[in-house]
Design an enzyme around this catalytic site. Structure first.
Site, PDB file in Angstrom:
ATOM      1  N   ASP A  51      18.443   2.540  64.269  1.00 40.05           N
ATOM      2  CA  ASP A  51      19.362   3.500  64.311  1.00 40.05           C
ATOM      3  C   ASP A  51      18.709   4.366  63.014  1.00 40.05           C
ATOM      4  OD1 ASP A  51      22.379   4.117  65.080  1.00 40.05           O
ATOM      5  OD2 ASP A  51      21.675   5.093  63.630  1.00 40.05           O
ATOM      6  N   ILE A  52      18.854   5.702  63.473  1.00 39.96           N
ATOM      7  CA  ILE A  52      18.176   6.820  62.775  1.00 39.96           C
ATOM      8  C   ILE A  52      19.031   7.033  61.316  1.00 39.96           C
ATOM      9  CG2 ILE A  52      19.313   8.659  63.797  1.00 39.96           C
ATOM     10  CD1 ILE A  52      16.570  10.299  63.683  1.00 39.96           C
ATOM     11  N   ASN A  85      30.486   1.105  71.755  1.00 43.19           N
ATOM     12  CA  ASN A  85      31.495   2.167  71.867  1.00 43.19           C
ATOM     13  C   ASN A  85      31.765   2.679  73.208  1.00 43.19           C
ATOM     14  OD1 ASN A  85      32.205   2.143  68.927  1.00 43.19           O
ATOM     15  ND2 ASN A  85      30.616   3.393  68.615  1.00 43.19           N
ATOM     16  N   GLU A 136      29.134   8.526  70.747  1.00 45.00           N
ATOM     17  CA  GLU A 136      28.749   9.761  70.719  1.00 45.00           C
ATOM     18  C   GLU A 136      27.286  10.189  71.572  1.00 45.00           C
ATOM     19  OE1 GLU A 136      27.398  10.407  66.664  1.00 45.00           O
ATOM     20  OE2 GLU A 136      29.581  10.356  65.919  1.00 45.00           O
ATOM     21  N   VAL A 137      26.543   9.230  71.828  1.00 45.39           N
ATOM     22  CA  VAL A 137      25.492   9.322  72.833  1.00 45.39           C
ATOM     23  C   VAL A 137      25.761   8.511  74.079  1.00 45.39           C
ATOM     24  CG1 VAL A 137      22.973   8.581  73.175  1.00 45.39           C
ATOM     25  CG2 VAL A 137      23.839   9.076  70.841  1.00 45.39           C
ATOM     26  N   HIS A 182      24.973   1.626  75.124  1.00 41.32           N
ATOM     27  CA  HIS A 182      23.928   0.909  73.935  1.00 41.32           C
ATOM     28  C   HIS A 182      25.000  -0.124  73.205  1.00 41.32           C
ATOM     29  CE1 HIS A 182      25.687   4.776  72.370  1.00 41.32           C
ATOM     30  NE2 HIS A 182      25.964   4.209  71.082  1.00 41.32           N
ATOM     31  N   HIS A 190      25.223  -1.627  69.031  1.00 39.72           N
ATOM     32  CA  HIS A 190      24.521  -1.459  67.993  1.00 39.72           C
ATOM     33  C   HIS A 190      24.490  -2.961  67.480  1.00 39.72           C
ATOM     34  CE1 HIS A 190      25.888   2.800  66.788  1.00 39.72           C
ATOM     35  NE2 HIS A 190      26.588   2.315  68.027  1.00 39.72           N
TER      36      HIS A 190
HETATM   37  P1  AMP Z   1      27.560   5.846  69.325  1.00 39.94           P
HETATM   38  O1  AMP Z   1      28.679   6.670  68.354  1.00 39.94           O
HETATM   39  O2  AMP Z   1      28.139   4.419  69.432  1.00 39.94           O
HETATM   40  O3  AMP Z   1      27.308   6.741  70.326  1.00 39.94           O
HETATM   41  O4  AMP Z   1      26.246   5.879  68.200  1.00 39.94           O
HETATM   42  C1  AMP Z   1      25.152   6.616  68.505  1.00 39.94           C
HETATM   43  C2  AMP Z   1      24.255   6.415  67.491  1.00 39.94           C
HETATM   44  O5  AMP Z   1      22.968   6.731  67.866  1.00 39.94           O
HETATM   45  C3  AMP Z   1      24.453   6.476  65.914  1.00 39.94           C
HETATM   46  O6  AMP Z   1      24.610   5.395  65.080  1.00 39.94           O
HETATM   47  C4  AMP Z   1      23.231   7.587  65.623  1.00 39.94           C
HETATM   48  O7  AMP Z   1      22.836   7.340  64.236  1.00 39.94           O
HETATM   49  C5  AMP Z   1      22.218   6.966  66.498  1.00 39.94           C
HETATM   50  N1  AMP Z   1      21.351   7.792  66.998  1.00 39.94           N
HETATM   51  C6  AMP Z   1      21.425   9.367  67.190  1.00 39.94           C
HETATM   52  N2  AMP Z   1      20.334   9.759  67.672  1.00 39.94           N
HETATM   53  C7  AMP Z   1      19.171   8.919  67.252  1.00 39.94           C
HETATM   54  C8  AMP Z   1      17.790   8.734  67.348  1.00 39.94           C
HETATM   55  N3  AMP Z   1      17.015   9.997  67.595  1.00 39.94           N
HETATM   56  N4  AMP Z   1      17.050   7.625  67.254  1.00 39.94           N
HETATM   57  C9  AMP Z   1      17.888   6.532  66.852  1.00 39.94           C
HETATM   58  N5  AMP Z   1      19.427   6.478  66.686  1.00 39.94           N
HETATM   59  C10 AMP Z   1      19.774   7.676  66.813  1.00 39.94           C
END
Ligand code: AMP
Length: 125
Positions: free
Chosen positions: A33-34, A91, A99-100, A104, A106
């Site tokens: 995770d970034i 999530n 958010e994405v 996925h 975590h």
């Molecule tokens: P969620 O809120 O469950 O959708 O988590 C999305 C996660 O993606 C967050 O913890 C971000 O830090 C992570 N994230 C977003 N962009 C990137 C990226 N380019 N590389 C790695 N992790 C990312």
């Protein structure tokens, strides 16, 4: 809602943007995770176009589902997490602050993680 292929994890799958990959197979990949929320924070994603847990478990093939979960297990082994313990979180949707919009998990570990909830959220009830 239809899967949006412009999301950032799909760009990582297509190697359009870089990621620190920990493990990858035909059906899934794991990378750091970034913005790590703890010492060892990785993400595991299927390579297929699935928005969230419900979408994945509804539409993915048995092979994709099995390989995804086996890939998570391989990832936690590679990170050395089983001995100390770790947490898996997914999530799903707005109330969970997803958010994405690409499914996925975590993977969180490497140090004591505290209670289950209590993290800040950006969404309004
Ligand atoms: P969620 O809120 O469950 O959708 O988590 C999305 C996660 O993606 C967050 O913890 C971000 O830090 C992570 N994230 C977003 N962009 C990137 C990226 N380019 N590389 C790695 N992790 C990312």
């Amino acid at each position: 809602m239809a899967y949006d292929p412009s999301n950032i994890f799909n760009k990582i799958i297509r190697k359009e943007i870089p990621a620190k990959i920990i493990y990858e197979n035909e059906h899934m990949m794991s990378f750091y995770d970034i913005t790590p929320a703890c010492k060892d924070h990785a993400l595991s994603i299927p390579k297929g176009p699935y928005e969230n847990f419900v979408d994945f478990t509804s539409r993915a093939s048995s092979e994709e589902i099995v390989e995804f979960y086996k890939g998570i297990n391989r990832t936690v082994e590679l990170l050395g997490l089983p001995k100390g313990g770790f947490r898996l979180i997914t999530n799903n949707g707005r109330f969970a602050n997803q958010e994405v919009p690409h499914f996925h998990f975590h993977i969180l570990g490497g140090e004591p993680l505290g209670g289950l909830l209590g993290l800040p959220t950006k969404i309004k009830a």
